[in-house]
Enzyme design. Structure first.
Site, PDB file in Angstrom:
ATOM      1  N   ASP A 215      43.735  62.834  55.729  1.00 49.14           N
ATOM      2  CA  ASP A 215      43.242  64.090  55.549  1.00 49.14           C
ATOM      3  C   ASP A 215      43.591  65.247  56.608  1.00 49.14           C
ATOM      4  O   ASP A 215      43.961  66.449  56.215  1.00 49.14           O
ATOM      5  CB  ASP A 215      41.680  64.593  55.650  1.00 49.14           C
ATOM      6  CG  ASP A 215      41.198  63.862  54.235  1.00 49.14           C
ATOM      7  OD1 ASP A 215      41.832  63.864  53.178  1.00 49.14           O
ATOM      8  OD2 ASP A 215      40.111  63.020  54.249  1.00 49.14           O
TER       9      ASP A 215
ATOM     10  N   GLU B 248      43.338  66.011  40.645  1.00 52.06           N
ATOM     11  CA  GLU B 248      44.232  65.632  39.689  1.00 52.06           C
ATOM     12  C   GLU B 248      44.241  64.299  39.060  1.00 52.06           C
ATOM     13  O   GLU B 248      45.321  63.853  38.936  1.00 52.06           O
ATOM     14  CB  GLU B 248      45.623  66.112  40.213  1.00 52.06           C
ATOM     15  CG  GLU B 248      46.257  65.160  41.314  1.00 52.06           C
ATOM     16  CD  GLU B 248      46.154  65.664  42.698  1.00 52.06           C
ATOM     17  OE1 GLU B 248      44.892  66.458  42.829  1.00 52.06           O
ATOM     18  OE2 GLU B 248      46.797  65.295  43.532  1.00 52.06           O
TER      19      GLU B 248
ATOM     20  N   HIS C 196      50.094  68.656  38.663  1.00 48.88           N
ATOM     21  CA  HIS C 196      50.050  67.435  39.464  1.00 48.88           C
ATOM     22  C   HIS C 196      50.340  66.225  38.573  1.00 48.88           C
ATOM     23  O   HIS C 196      50.948  65.248  39.115  1.00 48.88           O
ATOM     24  CB  HIS C 196      48.676  67.379  40.028  1.00 48.88           C
ATOM     25  CG  HIS C 196      48.589  67.643  41.479  1.00 48.88           C
ATOM     26  ND1 HIS C 196      49.423  67.474  42.403  1.00 48.88           N
ATOM     27  CD2 HIS C 196      47.601  68.725  41.787  1.00 48.88           C
ATOM     28  CE1 HIS C 196      49.016  68.215  43.590  1.00 48.88           C
ATOM     29  NE2 HIS C 196      48.064  68.766  43.354  1.00 48.88           N
TER      30      HIS C 196
ATOM     31  N   TYR D 235      50.892  73.791  50.959  1.00 47.19           N
ATOM     32  CA  TYR D 235      50.958  74.364  49.454  1.00 47.19           C
ATOM     33  C   TYR D 235      51.565  75.720  49.509  1.00 47.19           C
ATOM     34  O   TYR D 235      52.804  75.801  48.610  1.00 47.19           O
ATOM     35  CB  TYR D 235      49.735  74.899  48.973  1.00 47.19           C
ATOM     36  CG  TYR D 235      48.632  73.801  48.948  1.00 47.19           C
ATOM     37  CD1 TYR D 235      47.990  73.017  49.927  1.00 47.19           C
ATOM     38  CD2 TYR D 235      47.819  73.652  47.635  1.00 47.19           C
ATOM     39  CE1 TYR D 235      47.192  72.103  49.793  1.00 47.19           C
ATOM     40  CE2 TYR D 235      46.918  72.526  47.354  1.00 47.19           C
ATOM     41  CZ  TYR D 235      46.444  72.039  48.353  1.00 47.19           C
ATOM     42  OH  TYR D 235      45.577  70.728  48.451  1.00 47.19           O
TER      43      TYR D 235
ATOM     44  N   GLU E 298      51.926  68.871  47.292  1.00 46.65           N
ATOM     45  CA  GLU E 298      51.221  70.069  46.931  1.00 46.65           C
ATOM     46  C   GLU E 298      52.173  71.444  46.837  1.00 46.65           C
ATOM     47  O   GLU E 298      51.900  72.454  45.972  1.00 46.65           O
ATOM     48  CB  GLU E 298      50.082  70.536  48.069  1.00 46.65           C
ATOM     49  CG  GLU E 298      49.043  69.530  47.776  1.00 46.65           C
ATOM     50  CD  GLU E 298      48.095  69.450  46.567  1.00 46.65           C
ATOM     51  OE1 GLU E 298      48.448  70.541  46.011  1.00 46.65           O
ATOM     52  OE2 GLU E 298      47.488  68.399  46.450  1.00 46.65           O
TER      53      GLU E 298
ATOM     54  N   HIS F 197      47.171  74.287  38.141  1.00 45.29           N
ATOM     55  CA  HIS F 197      47.570  73.622  39.353  1.00 45.29           C
ATOM     56  C   HIS F 197      47.116  72.089  38.974  1.00 45.29           C
ATOM     57  O   HIS F 197      48.285  71.252  39.188  1.00 45.29           O
ATOM     58  CB  HIS F 197      46.723  73.883  40.583  1.00 45.29           C
ATOM     59  CG  HIS F 197      47.093  73.261  41.734  1.00 45.29           C
ATOM     60  ND1 HIS F 197      48.048  73.719  42.674  1.00 45.29           N
ATOM     61  CD2 HIS F 197      46.654  72.280  42.148  1.00 45.29           C
ATOM     62  CE1 HIS F 197      47.968  72.844  43.912  1.00 45.29           C
ATOM     63  NE2 HIS F 197      47.122  71.822  43.652  1.00 45.29           N
ATOM     64  N   GLU F 198      46.264  71.824  38.630  1.00 47.73           N
ATOM     65  CA  GLU F 198      45.790  70.190  38.548  1.00 47.73           C
ATOM     66  C   GLU F 198      46.688  69.602  37.606  1.00 47.73           C
ATOM     67  O   GLU F 198      47.163  68.315  37.500  1.00 47.73           O
ATOM     68  CB  GLU F 198      44.535  70.012  38.410  1.00 47.73           C
ATOM     69  CG  GLU F 198      43.233  70.627  39.525  1.00 47.73           C
ATOM     70  CD  GLU F 198      43.827  70.320  40.673  1.00 47.73           C
ATOM     71  OE1 GLU F 198      44.404  69.468  40.991  1.00 47.73           O
ATOM     72  OE2 GLU F 198      43.495  71.019  41.798  1.00 47.73           O
TER      73      GLU F 198
END
Ligand code: BES
Ligand code: ZN
Length: 588
Positions: A362, A258, A286, A370, A305, A282-283
């Site tokens: 990460d 995003e 964001h 999500y 998310e 979705h992006e």
């Protein structure tokens, strides 16, 4: 609210960077960005300033006409090196000259042969979660925001794009000017350099891609402007100016990223059917949930998310209808349960607020953020009704725009605005306990029920026919493949590929599930195709399950390491790191 970000070296009490002016030169032959950057700080700095960096080759540091002392005084495999700038004297601006490393964790430098056109090289960045520090020394934590400008010099025949406003530069000169007037956290810094074409999609939307793919890409995402209009109805005004898409080569490690004003997209989403446009939804979502209101640390990743997945489902419900939205919800529920089963019922990674002080950003970014995050927000919606929840959403966006927020900050706001949620929903359990709560509004879908019936028949030895699956929605096929027994006969693998017409659908996601089953089922002849798949596609959602199936299956296990050696040159450092971690965990 005080909090600590374990993924960064910085000490925000020293002062916060709030603007950077970049001059960037891209050298494709040495795979290096040469950068001069002038930083402004919000507060004047006295004494030391710590910045995050990763394999940065520092050349010079200046402040107010004098030289600034610096050294790298701490280092760590995950965090990188702490750049310690010394000798500030109430200054609020300084300049650094440095080069990135050819091993910069954020950058993939690709040969012409790895692109669609085959004639020009391609460079792109991927900074989330903690890789911006490999492009420029910075306070690489999502709790610090800055504006920036950039002058970028590239070889004449190439185009530079950034997740920023493009100011017009002289045509064909190889110099591009950018300005980012809205403040961003470092993980949303983004750049790409390639042979790119551009097509308008709407008045505020457009698409960049290599000329060879631009037509297909423009068709696939033609409805982006409409999606933007729907998103505004749910989330409030779009505050970033334009919304463009950039299609990357297949090695791009994600479905989408995003980056503000310029979403980066995988070409594996170009199906020729517009069947994966929810990725753009979705992006785009964001742009509010994540880019306007940003998780303060990666432990609060679900705020990015979970909220985005929630917004995605709401917009998809309008664009594709309730039937599809329900199907997606059940599909997500099954994926959630599958992951919880895999990582263990009480794994802390299944908490929405992920505990611990891991240094690897990460490691906090699980799929559960999500789906479970989205299911939690749906529970909140059920508790107060859609109308009130929708008002809450807009107020939430407005109250925290261009700010970072912790989970606790969000819960405080929720408590003030919608106290009834806390009477009806066990918020503490949802946020701080692993797994899924026992009681919640589980989704139902008759499209999914159809799939279940076929699965039940299959378990009883009755194979589906082409007729059965002819009109199935993409997510019905995905659900079917996901819920099939993990191992079957080689004969059935072949039959299923044929009956589902997988090779005519141009959709690599099907092959993620299909190859995983083939490997576990001992279908050895499929291996050359599996290897091509992993070599070509960098999208981690697609290849990780396949490689995981390889390392978990006796006959295929030994082929994982040679395969990884082969893809080393082809994939982005982020993908390579994830594959390396997977093999290491498996003792390979
Ligand atoms: N922001 C993420 C990608 C990401 C997550 C990058 C964590 C680095 C660390 C992006 O918005 C995303 O979620 N992409 C998904 C697609 C989405 C439709 C679920 C992906 O890439 O699979
Ligand atoms: Zn996302």
């Amino acid at each position: 609210m005080t909090f600590h970000d374990p993924t960064s070296y910085v000490d925000l009490s020293q002062g916060k960077i709030n603007h950077i002016d970049f001059h960037i030169q891209a050298d494709f032959s040495s795979r290096i960005l040469e950068i001069e950057a002038t930083y402004q700080t919000q507060e004047s700095v006295t004494g030391s300033l710590y910045l995050d960096s990763f394999k940065i080759d520092m050349k010079e540091a200046h402040v107010n006409g004098r030289k600034l002392e610096w050294d790298f005084d701490a280092s760590d495999e995950q965090l990188g090196e702490r750049l310690h700038l010394k000798g500030f004297d109430g200054d609020s601006s300084f300049t650094l000259k440095f080069c990135t490393s050819p091993e910069a964790r954020a950058l993939q430098w690709m040969n012409a042969s790895q692109t669609a056109g085959g004639k020009h090289p391609f460079l792109f960045s991927q900074c989330q979660a903690s890789n911006a520090r490999s492009i420029f020394p910075c306070q690489d934590t999502p709790s610090v925001r800055f504006t920036y400008s950039a002058e970028v010099e590239v070889p004449n025949e190439l185009t530079a794009v950034m997740a920023a406003e493009q100011a017009k530069g002289p045509e064909g000169s190889g110099t591009f000017f950018f300005n980012m007037p809205q403040s961003i956290p470092s993980y949303l810094f983004a750049i790409a350099v390639a042979n790119l074409g551009f097509r308008e999609l709407g008045s505020r939307t457009g698409i960049y891609a290599e000329p060879e793919v631009i037509q297909a890409a423009a068709w696939e995402f033609a409805e982006t402007e409409k999606t933007l209009n729907e998103a505004e109805k749910l989330l409030g005004p779009y505050l970033w100016g334009r919304y463009d898409l950039l299609v990357l080569p297949p090695s791009f490690p994600f479905g989408g990223m995003e980056n503000p004003r310029l979403t980066f997209l995988t070409p594996t989403a170009i199906l020729g059917t517009r069947g994966q446009v929810s990725l753009v939804t979705h992006e785009l979502a964001h742009a509010w949930t994540g880019n306007l209101v940003t998780n303060a640390t990666w432990q609060d990743f679900w705020l990015n998310e979970g909220w985005t997945t929630y917004a995605e489902t709401r917009i998809t419900e309008i664009l594709e209808g309730k039937e599809v939205a329900d199907l997606n919800a059940v599909h997500d529920e099954k994926r959630t349960l599958e992951i919880i089963k895999r990582v263990g019922l009480d794994s802390p990674t299944t908490c929405l607020k992920v505990p611990g002080d891991g240094k690897d950003g990460d490691s906090f970014t699980s799929i559960l953020a999500y789906t479970k995050g989205c299911f939690f927000l749906k529970e909140c919606e059920y508790a107060v009704g859609r109308e009130r929840f929708d008002k809450f959403i807009q107020k939430y966006m407005k109250s925290f725009q261009f700010q970072s927020l912790t989970t606790e900050g969000f819960l405080d706001f929720l408590k003030t605005e919608l106290p009834e949620v806390f009477e009806k929903v066990d918020v503490q359990t949802w946020i701080y306990k692993p797994g899924m709560p026992e009681i919640w509004h589980k989704p139902h879908s008759h499209l999914y029920d159809e799939v279940e019936n076929v699965l039940r028949d299959y378990e009883q030895g009755k194979l589906p026919t082409k007729e059965t699956v002819k009109d199935w929605h993409r997510n019905q096929i995905l659900s079917f493949l996901q819920e099939l027994p993990k191992t079957t006969s080689v004969e059935d693998c072949k039959y299923l590929e044929d009956v589902l017409e997988l090779n005519q659908r141009n959709d690599d996601y099907f092959y993620t599930y299909f190859y995983s089953i083939c490997i576990a089922s001992g279908y050895q002849d499929v291996m050359p195709r599996v290897e091509d798949f992993v070599e070509k596609i960098g999208r981690m959602l697609y290849i990780m399950p396949v490689v995981r199936a390889m390392v978990e299956t006796d006959w295929a296990r030994d082929r994982a390491r040679p395969l990884l050696e082969r893809v080393h040159e082809k994939h982005h450092p982020v993908t390579i790191a994830a594959l390396e971690a997977l093999l290491k965990k498996a003792g390979l």
